[in-house]
Motif scaffolding. Sequence first.
Motif, PDB file in Angstrom:
ATOM      1  N   GLU A  54       0.798  -1.228   0.000  1.00  0.00           N
ATOM      2  CA  GLU A  54       0.000   0.000   0.000  1.00  0.00           C
ATOM      3  C   GLU A  54       0.829   1.276   0.000  1.00  0.00           C
ATOM      4  O   GLU A  54       0.413   2.275  -0.567  1.00  0.00           O
ATOM      5  CB  GLU A  54      -0.947   0.022   1.207  1.00  0.00           C
ATOM      6  CG  GLU A  54      -2.183  -0.779   1.000  1.00  0.00           C
ATOM      7  CD  GLU A  54      -3.210  -0.556   2.099  1.00  0.00           C
ATOM      8  OE1 GLU A  54      -2.968   0.249   3.017  1.00  0.00           O
ATOM      9  OE2 GLU A  54      -4.262  -1.190   2.018  1.00  0.00           O
ATOM     10  N   HIS A  57       1.090   2.689  -3.404  1.00  0.00           N
ATOM     11  CA  HIS A  57      -0.087   3.052  -4.189  1.00  0.00           C
ATOM     12  C   HIS A  57      -0.069   4.553  -4.441  1.00  0.00           C
ATOM     13  O   HIS A  57       0.214   5.337  -3.545  1.00  0.00           O
ATOM     14  CB  HIS A  57      -1.368   2.689  -3.444  1.00  0.00           C
ATOM     15  CG  HIS A  57      -1.628   1.228  -3.378  1.00  0.00           C
ATOM     16  ND1 HIS A  57      -2.836   0.718  -2.990  1.00  0.00           N
ATOM     17  CD2 HIS A  57      -0.853   0.150  -3.638  1.00  0.00           C
ATOM     18  CE1 HIS A  57      -2.795  -0.595  -3.013  1.00  0.00           C
ATOM     19  NE2 HIS A  57      -1.596  -0.963  -3.398  1.00  0.00           N
ATOM     20  N   TYR A  76      -8.792  -3.070  -3.283  1.00  0.00           N
ATOM     21  CA  TYR A  76      -7.356  -3.016  -3.064  1.00  0.00           C
ATOM     22  C   TYR A  76      -6.746  -1.639  -2.834  1.00  0.00           C
ATOM     23  O   TYR A  76      -5.606  -1.536  -2.436  1.00  0.00           O
ATOM     24  CB  TYR A  76      -6.619  -3.695  -4.220  1.00  0.00           C
ATOM     25  CG  TYR A  76      -7.026  -5.132  -4.366  1.00  0.00           C
ATOM     26  CD1 TYR A  76      -6.759  -6.049  -3.359  1.00  0.00           C
ATOM     27  CD2 TYR A  76      -7.701  -5.574  -5.490  1.00  0.00           C
ATOM     28  CE1 TYR A  76      -7.152  -7.367  -3.476  1.00  0.00           C
ATOM     29  CE2 TYR A  76      -8.081  -6.894  -5.624  1.00  0.00           C
ATOM     30  CZ  TYR A  76      -7.811  -7.784  -4.613  1.00  0.00           C
ATOM     31  OH  TYR A  76      -8.191  -9.079  -4.716  1.00  0.00           O
ATOM     32  N   LYS A  78      -5.717   1.655  -1.018  1.00  0.00           N
ATOM     33  CA  LYS A  78      -5.636   2.024   0.389  1.00  0.00           C
ATOM     34  C   LYS A  78      -6.710   3.071   0.664  1.00  0.00           C
ATOM     35  O   LYS A  78      -7.197   3.744  -0.245  1.00  0.00           O
ATOM     36  CB  LYS A  78      -4.237   2.485   0.768  1.00  0.00           C
ATOM     37  CG  LYS A  78      -3.719   3.731   0.095  1.00  0.00           C
ATOM     38  CD  LYS A  78      -2.297   4.001   0.565  1.00  0.00           C
ATOM     39  CE  LYS A  78      -1.702   5.210  -0.108  1.00  0.00           C
ATOM     40  NZ  LYS A  78      -0.342   5.454   0.345  1.00  0.00           N
TER      41      LYS A  78
END
Length: 161
Positions: A54, A57, A76, A78
């Motif tokens: 994460e 991301h 998926y 965050k």
Amino acid sequence: MNEQNNNIESYVNEVLDNMSAIDNINSRLTSELLSKVYIEVVRREPFLLSKIPEEFHTEEMCELAIKTDPSMAIYYFKKEFQTEKFLMPIIKKNWRYLQYLNKDIQTESLCEEAITQSPFAINYVEKQTDKLLWLAISKLRESGHKIKLEELGLYSSFDYI
């Protein structure tokens, strides 16, 4: 720069050839290089977003994933990216995605969009305000259908609207 692009390409191919390589490259590359590799991986195979840690991301990754598979955002991304900005295009594509949103990220605008597409979306709205309920009812009336209120998840002394 060209050498760095070649390296990025080789790492991307490594990940695409073997998904478990993500764990391997995490320990070998700098954060800056990992970010570039991960963006390219998601550009080519958005489902791999689920394998990317994460902390890597980015908005760009989220936008790429949404274009290919809207459900990626819901499952998926965050929390930072589970916002109306990213979720509205998903709901606009298909109102049914509303049912997968956590109640804390269901905004009135997202719910309105879903109900505008289908009054049955009211069944997935966590906080059913009068405004949203009336929107669902008005959409049913516009369609000319008589429907039992219980089919909308509503209960009243009236059987039909």
